[in-house]
Design a protein around this motif. Structure first.
Motif, mmCIF file in Angstrom:
data_model
loop_
_atom_site.group_PDB
_atom_site.id
_atom_site.type_symbol
_atom_site.label_atom_id
_atom_site.label_comp_id
_atom_site.label_asym_id
_atom_site.label_seq_id
_atom_site.Cartn_x
_atom_site.Cartn_y
_atom_site.Cartn_z
ATOM 1 N N ASP A 46 0.810 -1.216 0.000
ATOM 2 C CA ASP A 46 0.000 0.000 0.000
ATOM 3 C C ASP A 46 0.846 1.270 0.000
ATOM 4 O OD1 ASP A 46 -2.468 -1.450 0.197
ATOM 5 O OD2 ASP A 46 -2.046 -1.753 2.339
ATOM 6 N N ILE A 47 2.127 1.139 0.324
ATOM 7 C CA ILE A 47 3.026 2.297 0.394
ATOM 8 C C ILE A 47 3.464 2.690 -1.010
ATOM 9 C CG2 ILE A 47 5.180 3.205 1.331
ATOM 10 C CD1 ILE A 47 3.016 2.579 3.431
ATOM 11 N N GLN A 48 3.266 3.948 -1.361
ATOM 12 C CA GLN A 48 3.521 4.407 -2.726
ATOM 13 C C GLN A 48 4.899 5.028 -2.929
ATOM 14 O OE1 GLN A 48 0.249 7.113 -3.024
ATOM 15 N NE2 GLN A 48 -1.242 5.520 -3.556
ATOM 16 N N ILE A 57 24.882 3.976 6.321
ATOM 17 C CA ILE A 57 24.452 3.243 5.126
ATOM 18 C C ILE A 57 24.287 4.220 3.967
ATOM 19 C CG2 ILE A 57 22.630 1.800 4.123
ATOM 20 C CD1 ILE A 57 21.942 0.934 6.971
ATOM 21 N N SER A 58 24.957 3.949 2.880
ATOM 22 C CA SER A 58 24.884 4.870 1.737
ATOM 23 C C SER A 58 23.610 4.701 0.932
ATOM 24 C CB SER A 58 26.104 4.674 0.825
ATOM 25 O OG SER A 58 26.145 3.344 0.328
ATOM 26 N N ASN A 59 22.962 3.545 1.069
ATOM 27 C CA ASN A 59 21.760 3.278 0.268
ATOM 28 C C ASN A 59 20.632 2.702 1.116
ATOM 29 O OD1 ASN A 59 23.272 0.918 0.664
ATOM 30 N ND2 ASN A 59 22.352 -0.092 -1.104
ATOM 31 N N PRO A 60 20.005 3.530 1.964
ATOM 32 C CA PRO A 60 18.891 3.025 2.777
ATOM 33 C C PRO A 60 17.762 2.412 1.963
ATOM 34 C CG PRO A 60 19.596 5.179 3.557
ATOM 35 C CD PRO A 60 20.313 4.933 2.259
ATOM 36 N N ASP A 61 17.657 2.790 0.683
ATOM 37 C CA ASP A 61 16.603 2.217 -0.168
ATOM 38 C C ASP A 61 16.683 0.703 -0.245
ATOM 39 O OD1 ASP A 61 18.104 1.621 -3.087
ATOM 40 O OD2 ASP A 61 19.028 3.205 -1.888
ATOM 41 N N ALA A 62 17.861 0.128 0.028
ATOM 42 C CA ALA A 62 18.019 -1.323 -0.044
ATOM 43 C C ALA A 62 17.184 -2.055 0.997
ATOM 44 C CB ALA A 62 19.491 -1.705 0.109
ATOM 45 N N VAL A 63 16.627 -1.324 1.966
ATOM 46 C CA VAL A 63 15.747 -1.963 2.934
ATOM 47 C C VAL A 63 14.526 -2.562 2.244
ATOM 48 C CG1 VAL A 63 14.307 0.057 3.494
ATOM 49 C CG2 VAL A 63 14.795 -1.664 5.259
ATOM 50 N N VAL A 67 11.583 -5.914 2.878
ATOM 51 C CA VAL A 67 10.154 -5.752 3.137
ATOM 52 C C VAL A 67 9.292 -5.926 1.883
ATOM 53 C CG1 VAL A 67 10.455 -4.296 5.156
ATOM 54 C CG2 VAL A 67 10.347 -3.245 2.904
ATOM 55 N N GLY A 68 9.909 -5.870 0.705
ATOM 56 C CA GLY A 68 9.145 -6.096 -0.524
ATOM 57 C C GLY A 68 9.637 -5.248 -1.678
ATOM 58 N N LEU A 69 9.968 -5.903 -2.767
ATOM 59 C CA LEU A 69 10.431 -5.194 -3.969
ATOM 60 C C LEU A 69 9.216 -4.843 -4.811
ATOM 61 C CD1 LEU A 69 13.606 -7.345 -4.767
ATOM 62 C CD2 LEU A 69 13.505 -5.076 -3.708
ATOM 63 N N THR A 70 8.586 -3.736 -4.450
ATOM 64 C CA THR A 70 7.348 -3.337 -5.117
ATOM 65 C C THR A 70 7.560 -2.236 -6.154
ATOM 66 O OG1 THR A 70 6.914 -1.812 -3.290
ATOM 67 C CG2 THR A 70 5.903 -4.004 -3.155
ATOM 68 N N GLY A 71 8.803 -1.822 -6.342
ATOM 69 C CA GLY A 71 9.106 -0.838 -7.377
ATOM 70 C C GLY A 71 8.773 0.597 -7.037
#
Length: 384
Positions: A46-48, A57-63, A67-71
Motif C-alpha cells: 500500500d506504500i507508494q 548506510i549509503s543506500n537506505p533504499d536497499a531496505v 520488506v518487498g520489492l514493489t518498485g
C-alpha cells in the motif's frame, strides 16, 4: 511562503529499540517498517513512496529488499543529525504536492561503540585524543554550553538536572538504551569531558531504527481513529555569525541559530505560537543543547531555564514536558533514526499511548526539533 491546502496525517509509527544489537541497521530498519505498517493497519504494497536516511548506510533504499520489492519511488537523504527530520519533511511535502497519497519516512543507523572517542582514529589521531575530550565535536558542545551558561547566569548544576531528568524518563521507556537513573551529584561528579559537560551529560552514538507512515489527511479515517496531523516541518541552515562547529570566523550572534529560524517558520506555517505547545522533543546531544534549544524554539526566554528546571516544569507531569522518552541522553543517537524517534514519541503522547511516561494533561500539540552540524536545524509541529 505559500503552502498547499492538502493536509497530512500520520497513521502509523514504528520504532526498533535503540542500543546495541547483533543485527544490521538494515534489519532494524525493516523491523521498524513492519511495526509502522502494523500500527497503521496497512501492508507494504500500500506504500507508494518513501524517503530513507542514514549516516552509516549509503543506500537506505536497499531496505526494500527485506520488506518487498514493489518498485516504489524511494529517495535517500542525509542531513547530519537532521537526517530523519529531512525524511519527514520530504514525505509530508510530497503528499502535499498531490503526487502520492501514502508514503513512509525511514531512518536507521549502526554506529561503532564510543564513537565520540573512537572517531579520532579515523582521522589518524591516537585514541587518547578523544578520551581526553579533545575531539572537535565534544569541544564544540562544551564551548557552546559554557558560553551560554555564562551569558545567561545558568549553573552547571542545571545541566545535571537535565541529564538526570532524561535518564529518569528513559527508565520508563522500554525502547531506551540507557535505562538506569543517576543522581544529579553522580552526574556532576563524573569525569569532565569538555567543561561544563561531564560524561553523563552526553548522549552516546548507538544503533536503532524508526519509521513513520503518512497519508492525505482526508483519507486518514480509513486507517485510524486517532490521526496525528503534521502541521509543519521546516528546515533552515545557519546564517553568517552563527556559533558553529567545523569553523566560522564570524562574530557570534545567537539570533543567527538555524533552530531559531526553523522554529519560527514552523510556527508560522502551523498558525500557532510556542505558547500553544504542550510537549516538546528537543535535540539533547548534550544537556547544554536541551537548555539552549528550549530558548531557540521559543519555549522560554534565555536564562529562564534554570527556574523552569528547578520548578519541575520540564518533567513528565510539569507544565512543559521535554524529552519524555529520555531524549538522546537516554536513547543515544543513531543519526538516521533520531528525529523519527522524536516523532514516534510525540505521536504516542498525543494519542495517549505512552504508558508509564504518558503526560497526564493530555497534550494536543507537540514540537520536535533537531540540529545537525554544521548548522542544519529542523522543527516539526504535530497536533491532534
Amino acid at each position: 511562503m505559500t503552502s498547499s491546502s492538502t493536509e497530512v496525517a500520520i497513521i502509523g509509527v514504528g520504532l526498533h529499540p535503540f542500543g546495541r544489537f547483533d543485527k544490521s541497521a538494515m534489519q532494524m530498519g525493516a523491523e521498524a517498517i513492519q511495526l509502522a505498517l502494523d500500527d497503521a493497519g496497512v501492508q507494504w504494497k500500500d506504500i507508494q513512496f518513501g524517503f530513507g536516511g542514514s549516516h552509516e548506510i549509503s543506500n537506505p533504499d536497499a531496505v526494500t529488499r527485506l520488506v518487498g520489492l514493489t518498485g516504489i519511488t524511494f529517495t535517500n537523504v542525509f542531513n547530519a543529525c537532521a537526517t530523519s527530520a529531512s525524511a519527514i519533511q520530504q514525505t509530508a511535502d510530497t503528499i502535499r504536492l498531490g503526487k502520492y497519497d501514502i508514503g513512509i519516512a525511514i531512518g536507521m543507523d549502526k554506529h561503532p561503540r564510543g564513537a565520540f572517542t573512537d572517531e579520532p582514529a579515523t582521522l589518524g589521531l591516537p585514541r587518547w585524543y578523544g578520551e581526553n575530550g579533545q575531539f572537535v565535536t565534544t569541544k564544540f558542545f562544551g564551548m557552546k554550553a559554557n558560553r551560554y551558561l555564562h551569558d545567561h547566569d545558568i549553573s552547571q548544576a542545571t545541566l545535571a538536572k537535565v541529564a538526570a531528568k532524561n535518564l529518569r524518563n528513559g527508565v520508563l521507556n522500554p525502547n531506551a538504551f540507557r535505562r538506569q537513573t543517576l543522581s544529579e551529584e553522580e552526574i556532576l561528579n563524573s569525569p569532565v569531558l569538555n567543561y561544563p559537560l561531564t560524561k553523563y551529560m552526553f548522549c552516546a552514538p548507538d544503533e536503532g531504527a524508526a519509521a513513520v507512515i503518512m497519508c492525505r489527511a482526508d483519507i486518514a479515517h480509513k486507517f485510524t481513529d486517532t490521526p496525528v496531523f503534521v502541521r509543519a516541518s521546516e528546515i533552515r541552515t545557519r546564517r553568517y555569525g552563527a556559533y558553529e562547529v567545523h569553523a566560522t570566523s564570524a562574530a557570534v550572534d545567537e539570533d543567527c541559530s538555524p533552530t531559531v529560524y526553523a522554529a519560527k517558520a514552523a510556527y508560522e506555517a502551523a498558525g500557532i505560537g510556542p505558547e500553544d505547545v504542550d510537549i516538546a522533543q528537543l535535540q539533547d546531544t548534550d544537556a547544554g543543547a536541551e537548555i539552549i534549544h528550549m530558548a531557540e524554539t521559543g519555549l522560554c526566554a534565555d536564562g529562564e531555564q534554570e527556574k523552569l528546571l528547578a520548578d519541575g516544569a520540564t518533567e513528565i507531569g510539569g507544565s512543559l514536558p521535554i524529552n519524555t522518552d529520555g531524549g538522546l541522553i537516554a536513547n543515544g543517537e543513531p543519526i538516521g533514526a533520531s528525529g523519527l524517534r522524536q516523532v514516534h514519541e510525540l505521536v504516542r503522547q498525543l494519542r495517549g499511548q505512552a504508558g508509564e511516561r504518558q503526560v497526564p494533561t493530555h497534550p494536543r500539540v507537540g514540537i520536535a526539533q533537531v540540529y545537525g552540524a554544521p548548522g542544519t536545524a529542523s522543527a516539526t509541529i504535530l497536533s491532534l
